[in-house]
Design a protein around this motif. Structure first.
Motif, mmCIF file in Angstrom:
data_model
loop_
_atom_site.group_PDB
_atom_site.id
_atom_site.type_symbol
_atom_site.label_atom_id
_atom_site.label_comp_id
_atom_site.label_asym_id
_atom_site.label_seq_id
_atom_site.Cartn_x
_atom_site.Cartn_y
_atom_site.Cartn_z
ATOM 1 N N ALA A 28 0.832 -1.201 0.000
ATOM 2 C CA ALA A 28 0.000 0.000 0.000
ATOM 3 C C ALA A 28 0.872 1.259 0.000
ATOM 4 N N LYS A 29 1.955 1.247 0.784
ATOM 5 C CA LYS A 29 2.862 2.394 0.834
ATOM 6 C C LYS A 29 3.548 2.609 -0.515
ATOM 7 N N VAL A 30 3.993 1.515 -1.115
ATOM 8 C CA VAL A 30 4.674 1.607 -2.405
ATOM 9 C C VAL A 30 3.710 2.135 -3.470
ATOM 10 N N LEU A 31 2.481 1.612 -3.491
ATOM 11 C CA LEU A 31 1.501 2.055 -4.481
ATOM 12 C C LEU A 31 1.153 3.528 -4.306
ATOM 13 N N ALA A 32 1.020 3.972 -3.064
ATOM 14 C CA ALA A 32 0.699 5.379 -2.808
ATOM 15 C C ALA A 32 1.836 6.280 -3.284
ATOM 16 N N ALA A 33 3.067 5.888 -2.985
ATOM 17 C CA ALA A 33 4.224 6.675 -3.411
ATOM 18 C C ALA A 33 4.348 6.679 -4.930
ATOM 19 N N ALA A 34 4.146 5.524 -5.543
ATOM 20 C CA ALA A 34 4.253 5.406 -6.998
ATOM 21 C C ALA A 34 3.179 6.247 -7.682
ATOM 22 N N ARG A 35 1.963 6.187 -7.171
ATOM 23 C CA ARG A 35 0.884 6.982 -7.768
ATOM 24 C C ARG A 35 1.242 8.465 -7.744
ATOM 25 N N ARG A 36 1.748 8.928 -6.620
ATOM 26 C CA ARG A 36 2.090 10.349 -6.501
ATOM 27 C C ARG A 36 3.192 10.727 -7.485
ATOM 28 N N LEU A 37 4.235 9.911 -7.572
ATOM 29 C CA LEU A 37 5.349 10.237 -8.454
ATOM 30 C C LEU A 37 4.979 10.096 -9.929
ATOM 31 N N PHE A 38 4.200 9.065 -10.264
ATOM 32 C CA PHE A 38 3.748 8.926 -11.649
ATOM 33 C C PHE A 38 2.872 10.123 -12.038
ATOM 34 N N SER A 39 2.060 10.587 -11.092
ATOM 35 C CA SER A 39 1.185 11.730 -11.355
ATOM 36 C C SER A 39 1.987 13.010 -11.536
ATOM 37 N N GLU A 40 3.073 13.143 -10.784
ATOM 38 C CA GLU A 40 3.893 14.348 -10.845
ATOM 39 C C GLU A 40 4.897 14.315 -11.992
ATOM 40 N N GLN A 41 5.477 13.133 -12.264
ATOM 41 C CA GLN A 41 6.595 13.048 -13.197
ATOM 42 C C GLN A 41 6.317 12.211 -14.442
ATOM 43 N N GLY A 42 5.166 11.545 -14.485
ATOM 44 C CA GLY A 42 4.892 10.650 -15.594
ATOM 45 C C GLY A 42 5.593 9.318 -15.393
ATOM 46 N N TYR A 43 5.339 8.392 -16.304
ATOM 47 C CA TYR A 43 5.888 7.038 -16.164
ATOM 48 C C TYR A 43 7.403 7.026 -16.301
ATOM 49 N N GLU A 44 7.925 7.677 -17.316
ATOM 50 C CA GLU A 44 9.364 7.645 -17.571
ATOM 51 C C GLU A 44 10.140 8.398 -16.506
ATOM 52 N N GLY A 45 9.548 9.475 -15.983
ATOM 53 C CA GLY A 45 10.269 10.309 -15.028
ATOM 54 C C GLY A 45 10.452 9.690 -13.655
ATOM 55 N N ALA A 46 9.536 8.825 -13.266
ATOM 56 C CA ALA A 46 9.606 8.209 -11.930
ATOM 57 C C ALA A 46 10.406 6.916 -11.992
ATOM 58 N N THR A 47 11.421 6.808 -11.142
ATOM 59 C CA THR A 47 12.242 5.598 -11.092
ATOM 60 C C THR A 47 11.888 4.776 -9.859
ATOM 61 N N ILE A 48 12.270 3.515 -9.890
ATOM 62 C CA ILE A 48 12.047 2.648 -8.728
ATOM 63 C C ILE A 48 12.777 3.208 -7.517
ATOM 64 N N ARG A 49 13.964 3.746 -7.729
ATOM 65 C CA ARG A 49 14.711 4.333 -6.614
ATOM 66 C C ARG A 49 13.935 5.498 -6.000
ATOM 67 N N ASP A 50 13.355 6.346 -6.852
ATOM 68 C CA ASP A 50 12.562 7.479 -6.367
ATOM 69 C C ASP A 50 11.333 6.996 -5.596
ATOM 70 N N ILE A 51 10.682 5.988 -6.158
ATOM 71 C CA ILE A 51 9.463 5.456 -5.530
ATOM 72 C C ILE A 51 9.789 4.855 -4.165
#
Length: 214
Positions: A28-51
């Protein structure tokens, strides 16, 4: 809360082991963080390290729960599509006549994604890729959207609003294709929700024209 030790030594809480609960919380934590970063940076911009950093955990913890970034993004897509289906279902119930109900269904989908355009752009791009696109089209939620439109057509036939000869299966698929066709304008063209509604209204009217009763 009652804790029960199972034969292999793990503690169960309401039928789940502590390990299973911890895994759910991590996901749940990973999905919440990923959603926020994908929303802010798009798919290519968000990395696993960032998430991982945004979720407050290691990249290893992310990979322990998701195969890769596409796997993580796919789960977000599925969750969103399920939510869209629910909103479409509720919107259809408020319709006054088949055209109004279908317009409300279309609008519910557009409104959901207009509020998160970077994420929508990523979803749209992936849905058109040869491999991921095929997977997206196989999601149960996609068929449920088509079913919602088919249900509105069938109900209109029963009410006498559409003729008995209306091909519900074909028209519902055509309506869904029309619904999808407006996303480039919504995502990349900057169309307002009102402009999308006006286009969708015309599409629905044209697609139903041959099936309307005198």
């Amino acid at each position: 809360m009652k804790h029960v030790a199972n034969p292999i030594g793990e503690t169960k809480v309401k039928g789940l082991t502590r390990r299973a609960i911890a895994k759910q919380q991590t996901r749940a934590k990973v999905l919440a963080a990923a959603r926020r970063l994908f929303s802010e940076q798009g798919y290519e911009g968000a990395t696993i390290r960032d998430i991982a950093a945004a979720a407050g955990m290691s990249t290893g913890a992310v990979f322990a729960n998701f195969t890769d970034k596409s796997d993580l993004f796919r789960e977000i897509m599925i969750n969103d599509l399920d939510n869209v289906v629910q909103e479409m279902t509720e919107a259809a119930q408020k319709g006054r006549g088949v055209e109004d109900a279908l317009l409300r269904v279309f609008t519910a989908g557009y409104a959901f994604y207009k509020g998160q355009l970077p994420l929508a752009r990523a979803m749209f791009s992936i849905s058109w890729s040869p491999v991921e696109g095929k997977a997206v089209r196989s999601f149960q939620a996609v068929q449920k959207m088509i079913d919602i439109m088919a249900e509105q057509l069938s109900a209109a036939v029963e009410r006498g609003e559409l003729s008995q000869e209306a091909d519900v299966k074909l028209r519902s698929q055509m309506l869904f294709d029309a619904y999808l066709s407006n996303y480039p304008q919504a995502i990349f063209g900057g169309w307002s929700l009102e402009a999308l509604q006006a286009r969708a209204k015309d599409q629905i009217r044209i697609l139903l024209a041959g099936a309307k009763r005198g």
